[in-house]
Scaffold this active site. Structure first.
Site, PDB file in Angstrom:
ATOM      1  N   LYS A  54       4.211  -6.998  -2.731  1.00  0.00           N
ATOM      2  CA  LYS A  54       2.875  -6.405  -2.793  1.00  0.00           C
ATOM      3  C   LYS A  54       2.714  -5.580  -4.063  1.00  0.00           C
ATOM      4  O   LYS A  54       1.708  -5.677  -4.767  1.00  0.00           O
ATOM      5  CB  LYS A  54       2.628  -5.535  -1.552  1.00  0.00           C
ATOM      6  N   GLN A  98       3.866   0.336   5.457  1.00  0.00           N
ATOM      7  CA  GLN A  98       4.502  -0.895   5.932  1.00  0.00           C
ATOM      8  C   GLN A  98       5.013  -0.722   7.360  1.00  0.00           C
ATOM      9  O   GLN A  98       5.739   0.222   7.662  1.00  0.00           O
ATOM     10  CB  GLN A  98       5.657  -1.261   4.978  1.00  0.00           C
ATOM     11  N   ASP A 121      -5.350  -2.231   5.088  1.00  0.00           N
ATOM     12  CA  ASP A 121      -4.794  -3.113   6.124  1.00  0.00           C
ATOM     13  C   ASP A 121      -5.823  -3.377   7.221  1.00  0.00           C
ATOM     14  O   ASP A 121      -5.639  -4.276   8.046  1.00  0.00           O
ATOM     15  CB  ASP A 121      -3.551  -2.458   6.762  1.00  0.00           C
TER      16      ASP A 121
END
Ligand code: NAD
Length: 314
Positions: A54, A98, A121
Site C-alpha cells: 500500500k 491495518q 477503508d
C-alpha cells in the site's frame, strides 16, 4: 465453456495510472498532494506485506505516503493518540489501520476514532450508514473493486441476480448494498444459508467471499455466468508447497462460467488500487473541492473521481 479471466492486475495498473494523473491535476490546479497514513501493529508477515504494498503504490502515484509501525504490545491509548494526531494533520487525507489488531485493542474503538472524512477503508459506522442510505460516502475498497471488475464484463447490471457468499462488514454486506444500488437482485448468503448450491445455480453472478478454499464448485454455477472470487486462502498443495487459492474451484468453474477472476491476480490488486482512489476522493471531499460535474454519489464505474474540470470552491 472456457471462461475468460478477468485480469485484476492489469486493471489495477490502469486505474493507478488514472489516479496518478488525477494527483498531478490536484497538485497543479489546487496545490494539493493527497496524503495516506498506514498504521501497522506488530510484525504479522501477511499484514506487513499488505502495508508495504500500500505504501509503495501510494508513493508511486505521487501521494505523500506515511507508514507508522508500532509494536504489537502498544497500548490502545497510544494508538488512539496517534489517530488523533493524524485526524488533526491537514496533510493527511486517508488513515488506514491495518487489521487484524492484537486482542488487547478494541477494534471498534479504534475504527470509530478515525475521522470519517479520512476513513479510506470505509469501515466507520458513519460511512457505513451513508452508504446504506445512498449518500456520498467512503465505501470499503474490496466491494468497490468487485463492482468495478463486474462492470468491465457486464455493463448493464439492471435486473441481474447475484449471490454474494459471506456477509462480513468489510466485504459481503457493503457489496450487497452497492450491487443493489446498481440494480441487481442480491441474495446475501452465509454459513447458515440452506441450499447454497441451488441458489448459486440460479444466479447470473456469484461472488465468493467466505474464506473457504474451493467452496464454490463448477456444478454450482449457471452456464455462462460470472464468478468473482474474493477469497484468499493459504493451502499446502500435493508437493508440500504453500500457495494462495480462492473460494472457487477454479478449473471446474472455468468450464462453466463465461468470466472468472483468478486468485491471486483478481480482486486483490484492485482492492489496493481502490484504497488509492478513495484517498483521492477523500482529499477532494475534505477540502471542499468540487467537480463541475459533481456526482451525487460516488460513481463506482468511474473510480477516478477527479474530473478535468476540477475547481476550488473557495
Ligand atoms: P469473514 O470471516 O469476516 O466472513 C466470512 C463470511 O462468509 C461470513 O458471513 C460467513 O458466514 C460466511 N461463510 C463462511 N463459510 C461459509 C460457507 N461454507 N458457506 C457460506 N457462507 C460461509 O471474512 P471476510 O473478512 O469477509 O473475508 C472473506 C474472504 O475474503 C477471506 O478469504 C479473506 O481473506 C478474503 N478477502 C480478500 C480481500 C481481497 O482484497 N481480495 C479483501 C478482504 C477479504
Amino acid at each position: 465453456m472456457n471462461a475468460i479471466r478477468i485480469d485484476g492486475k492489469a486493471m489495477a495498473e490502469a486505474l493507478r495510472g488514472r489516479i496518478a494523473s488525477d494527483v498531478r491535476l490536484l497538485q497543479n490546479k489546487c496545490r494539493v498532494t493527497p496524503g495516506l497514513a498506514v498504521v501497522l501493529l506488530g510484525k504479522d508477515p501477511a499484514s506487513s506485506v499488505y502495508v508495504k504494498t500500500k505504501a509503495r503504490q501510494a508513493r508511486a502515484v505521487g501521494f505523500n505516503s506515511r507508514q507508522y509501525l508500532m509494536p504489537s504490545n502498544v497500548g490502545e491509548a497510544e494508538l488512539l493518540e496517534l489517530i488523533e494526531e493524524l485526524n488533526a494533520d491537514d496533510s493527511i487525507d486517508g488513515i488506514l489501520v491495518q487489521l487484524p489488531l492484537p486482542a488487547h485493542i478494541d477494534r471498534w474503538r479504534v475504527l470509530e476514532a478515525i475521522d470519517p472524512a479520512k476513513d479510506v477503508d470505509g469501515f466507520h459506522p458513519y460511512n457505513v450508514g451513508r452508504l446504506a442510505a445512498g449518500r456520498p460516502a467512503l465505501a470499503p475498497c474490496t466491494p468497490l473493486a468487485v463492482v468495478h471488475l463486474i462492470k468491465t464484463v457486464a455493463r448493464d447490471l439492471n435486473g441481474l441476480d447475484v449471490v454474494v457468499i459471506g456477509r462480513s462488514n468489510i466485504v459481503g454486506k457493503p457489496l450487497a448494498v452497492l450491487l443493489g444500488d446498481a440494480g441487481c437482485t442480491v441474495t446475501g448468503a452465509q454459513l447458515q444459508t440452506r441450499n447454497l448450491p441451488d441458489l448459486c445455480r440460479k444466479a447470473d453472478i456469484v461472488v465468493a467471499a467466505a474464506g473457504c478454499a474451493g467452496l464454490v464448485r463448477g456444478d454450482w454455477l449457471k452456464p455462462g455466468g460470472i464468478v468473482v472470487d474474493v477469497g484468499i486462502n493459504r493451502v499446502i498443495d500435493s508437493t508440500g508447497t504453500a500457495k494462495l487459492v480462492g473460494d472457487v474451484a477454479f478449473a471446474e468453474a472455468s468450464d462453466r462460467a463465461s468470466y472468472i477472476t483468478p486468485v491471486p491476480g483478481g480482486v486483490g490488486p484492485m482492492t489496493v488500487a481502490y484504497l488509492l482512489a478513495n484517498t483521492v476522493y477523500a482529499a477532494v471531499l475534505r477540502r471542499g473541492l468540487s467537480l463541475v460535474t459533481t456526482p451525487e454519489t460516488p460513481d463506482i464505474s468511474r473510480p477516478s473521481l477527479v474530473g478535468k474540470n476540477l475547481q476550488s470552491k473557495g
